[in-house]
Design a protein around this motif. Structure first.
Motif, PDB file in Angstrom:
ATOM      1  N   ILE A 136      46.588  -9.197 126.382  1.00 24.12           N
ATOM      2  CA  ILE A 136      46.047  -8.584 124.760  1.00 24.12           C
ATOM      3  C   ILE A 136      45.790  -7.382 124.825  1.00 24.12           C
ATOM      4  O   ILE A 136      44.930  -6.803 125.759  1.00 24.12           O
ATOM      5  CB  ILE A 136      44.977  -9.547 124.238  1.00 24.12           C
ATOM      6  N   ASP A 137      46.601  -6.328 124.226  1.00 23.47           N
ATOM      7  CA  ASP A 137      46.174  -4.925 124.020  1.00 23.47           C
ATOM      8  C   ASP A 137      44.740  -4.620 123.665  1.00 23.47           C
ATOM      9  O   ASP A 137      44.497  -5.607 123.084  1.00 23.47           O
ATOM     10  CB  ASP A 137      47.227  -4.281 123.021  1.00 23.47           C
ATOM     11  N   LYS A 138      44.314  -3.747 124.291  1.00 23.79           N
ATOM     12  CA  LYS A 138      42.938  -3.417 124.144  1.00 23.79           C
ATOM     13  C   LYS A 138      42.480  -3.143 122.551  1.00 23.79           C
ATOM     14  O   LYS A 138      41.278  -3.079 122.039  1.00 23.79           O
ATOM     15  CB  LYS A 138      41.996  -2.453 125.132  1.00 23.79           C
TER      16      LYS A 138
ATOM     17  N   ILE B 282      53.198  -9.043 130.775  1.00 21.05           N
ATOM     18  CA  ILE B 282      53.435  -8.437 129.699  1.00 21.05           C
ATOM     19  C   ILE B 282      52.047  -7.623 129.228  1.00 21.05           C
ATOM     20  O   ILE B 282      51.247  -8.268 128.797  1.00 21.05           O
ATOM     21  CB  ILE B 282      54.153  -9.184 128.369  1.00 21.05           C
ATOM     22  N   ASP B 283      52.303  -6.141 129.427  1.00 22.26           N
ATOM     23  CA  ASP B 283      50.981  -5.310 129.087  1.00 22.26           C
ATOM     24  C   ASP B 283      51.108  -5.128 127.628  1.00 22.26           C
ATOM     25  O   ASP B 283      52.174  -4.967 126.993  1.00 22.26           O
ATOM     26  CB  ASP B 283      51.214  -4.205 130.107  1.00 22.26           C
ATOM     27  N   ASP B 284      49.933  -4.632 127.126  1.00 22.36           N
ATOM     28  CA  ASP B 284      49.833  -4.285 125.737  1.00 22.36           C
ATOM     29  C   ASP B 284      50.448  -5.066 124.702  1.00 22.36           C
ATOM     30  O   ASP B 284      51.078  -4.863 123.804  1.00 22.36           O
ATOM     31  CB  ASP B 284      50.319  -2.750 125.902  1.00 22.36           C
ATOM     32  N   PHE B 285      50.406  -6.513 125.079  1.00 23.84           N
ATOM     33  CA  PHE B 285      51.016  -7.509 124.340  1.00 23.84           C
ATOM     34  C   PHE B 285      50.417  -7.193 122.924  1.00 23.84           C
ATOM     35  O   PHE B 285      49.212  -7.319 122.677  1.00 23.84           O
ATOM     36  CB  PHE B 285      50.925  -8.800 124.702  1.00 23.84           C
TER      37      PHE B 285
ATOM     38  N   ALA C 271      42.651 -10.723 128.163  1.00 21.21           N
ATOM     39  CA  ALA C 271      42.161  -9.672 127.340  1.00 21.21           C
ATOM     40  C   ALA C 271      41.852  -8.253 127.964  1.00 21.21           C
ATOM     41  O   ALA C 271      41.129  -8.538 129.244  1.00 21.21           O
ATOM     42  CB  ALA C 271      40.927 -10.010 126.600  1.00 21.21           C
ATOM     43  N   GLU C 272      42.366  -7.271 127.573  1.00 20.19           N
ATOM     44  CA  GLU C 272      42.088  -5.996 128.419  1.00 20.19           C
ATOM     45  C   GLU C 272      41.071  -5.045 127.497  1.00 20.19           C
ATOM     46  O   GLU C 272      41.135  -5.374 126.201  1.00 20.19           O
ATOM     47  CB  GLU C 272      43.264  -5.185 128.678  1.00 20.19           C
ATOM     48  N   GLY C 273      40.471  -4.094 127.997  1.00 20.09           N
ATOM     49  CA  GLY C 273      39.433  -3.369 127.137  1.00 20.09           C
ATOM     50  C   GLY C 273      38.074  -4.293 126.796  1.00 20.09           C
ATOM     51  O   GLY C 273      37.760  -3.809 125.833  1.00 20.09           O
TER      52      GLY C 273
HETATM   53 MG    MG Z   1      47.330  -2.349 128.747  1.00 23.26          MG
END
Ligand code: MG
Ligand code: C2E
Ligand code: MG
Ligand code: MG
Length: 286
Positions: free
Chosen positions: A209-211, A186-189, A243-245
């Motif tokens: 986890i959304d950035k 699941i993206d941008d959670f 974690a993204e970003g």
């Molecule tokens: Mg994303």
């Protein structure tokens, strides 16, 4: 083009041209042009994929890459997805473009494996329109069989809001993907609003986890609270959390202290070409 836009204005507005604000017509025209260019771009192989490594926070190992589309436009140069994915989505062109992405990402991953790189998962973003296509499963099967990639080395990223549009259908599609052996994340959670009780019924392997929660992680207590809550949610539901970003040492330190599993971001690497992935992972060949 302008004539087509005018024709549609006439069609919808009858003779009430003043009904449309001028900027509406301009935007409509731009969309027509973009749509034509996208179609043309697809026919002329103007799209390319960059790959961003995902790193295990404990071992430091690169275990996956996310495929991120770019458009090498003949006049406008490299175009980022935010500038054309929404129009591709609205016009349905996301379906053939998304097919190309699936095929290319699987083909490239198999090529890396055949070249002797350590096996990795390739993560592909699938948008709402693509996900709702009746034969999505068939399209994924096609990409896997054309490339010879094993299903477990493909992961599909869907957003929370996409799932929530129609939970039952989404869960059925996710189950079918899981039965193939494809992983789901699941993206941008955190930016959507999935109910926590629904979450445990989703056949997903990971939360991203959304950035927007990672940007100010070093200083913003609210972001810290969200990030650590998602991490412990993942632990309790037996889901990995990435974690993204991630850009700074401070963010990495926070994620380590809070037992986050994985990270992706400029801190480790920007999205890079397939050749650069090979250099990063393969080392010199004799
Ligand atoms: Mg994303
Ligand atoms: P996403 O899936 O959430 O991808 C993460 C975005 O964050 C990517 O932007 C990536 O380049 C960027 N990013 C990664 N690390 C950092 C960082 O440390 N700092 C900052 N500021 N940004 C970072 P990109 O490549 O522009 O893609 C934007 C969005 O476009 C993606 O968000 C995804 O929703 C969509 N997209 C990209 N490729 C595809 C595709 O092949 N198909 C579909 N349907 N959507 C795609
Ligand atoms: Mg993504
Ligand atoms: Mg995003």
């Amino acid at each position: 083009n302008a004539d087509a836009a005018m024709y549609r204005a006439k069609e919808f507005g009858r003779d009430n041209f003043q009904f449309y604000a001028p900027e509406f017509n301009i935007r409509t025209q731009e969309k027509f042009v973009l749509q034509e260019e996208l179609r043309n771009g697809l026919a002329h192989s103007e799209f390319t994929l960059l790959y961003q490594p995902q790193v295990d926070l404990r071992s430091g190992r690169i275990f996956a890459v996310e495929a991120l589309i770019r458009w090498k436009h003949p006049m406008r140069g490299m175009v980022a997805p935010d500038a054309f994915i929404p129009t591709a989505e609205e016009t349905g062109l996301i379906v053939p473009i998304g097919d190309w992405v699936l095929h290319e990402a699987c083909r490239q991953n198999k090529e890396w494996q055949d070249a002797g790189l350590p096996p990795m998962t390739v993560c592909v973003n699938v948008s709402a329109r693509q996900f709702r296509e009746k034969n999505l499963i068939g399209r994924v099967v096609d990409a896997l069989s054309a490339s010879g990639l094993e299903a477990r080395y493909l992961e599909v990223e869907v957003t929370e809001s996409l799932i929530m549009q129609d939970i039952d259908v989404a869960v059925a599609t996710m189950n079918a993907l899981q039965n193939l052996g494809v992983q789901i994340s699941i993206d941008d959670f955190g930016t959507g609003y999935s109910s926590l009780s629904a979450l445990k019924t989703f056949p997903v392997a990971r939360l991203k986890i959304d950035k927007s929660f990672i940007n100010d992680l070093a200083t913003d207590e609210n972001d810290q609270a969200v990030a650590s809550a998602v991490i412990s949610l993942g632990q309790k539901l037996n889901l990995r959390v990435i974690a993204e970003g991630v850009e700074t040492d401070d963010q990495v330190a926070f994620l380590r202290e809070n037992n986050c599993d994985e990270m992706q971001g400029y801190h480790f690497s920007k999205p890079i070409s397939a050749q650069d992935i090979e250099k990063l992972l393969g080392g010199p060949k004799d």
